[in-house]
Scaffold this motif. Sequence first.
Motif: not given
Length: 190
Positions: A77-97
């Motif tokens: 489920a984690s992988d599937e949700a990860g593949y569905d992330l839009a560019a904005g979601d990835i940017a949000e995740a990167l900002a939290a790293e």
Amino acid sequence: MPVQPRHPVPADAPADALGAPPADGAPVDHAAGLAHFNSLPFAAAEAAFLECCGSLRWAHRMAAHRPYPDLGALLAASDEAGYDLAAGDIAEALAAEPAPCLHHDAPRAAHLALRAAHAAYESRFGHTFVICLDAHGPSQHVDQVLAGIRVRMEHDVDEERAVTAEELRRLARRRIVELMTADRGRNEPL
């Protein structure tokens, strides 16, 4: 640079390998951690998932799809949700790293080299460098990060976006495994 997990698990490990005992020989009981996690209130589960991946959309989706029958289903489920992330979601995740760091006993030259490499990477791509180091021991982390940055600086923006998204998925998988084993030997909430 992400912190090395207590019990490293390669991102591509089969689900049954995830239950293998760690190097200290103690059995890992993912089922107990998963059962506890499945019973958490939604907000607590979502907050815990945000520690695994900083995308609110990803964390919300992961918390909403509980209960998970086993660790393999959770990781899928984690992988599937990860593949569905839009560019904005990835940017949000990167900002939290978390910001990259080394142990205090690392040589000053290593700190300087990493800072310079990270700065060059961030200047080129506009976000922090992420890499999952599960396959490498702590003594190899500096070399692996520097080598990773060197190779990935050659990517075009689209290629690097795909690699970064894959590294975020791998980090999320590793953090989920850690989360499911975090209460090993304790009766505290996760």
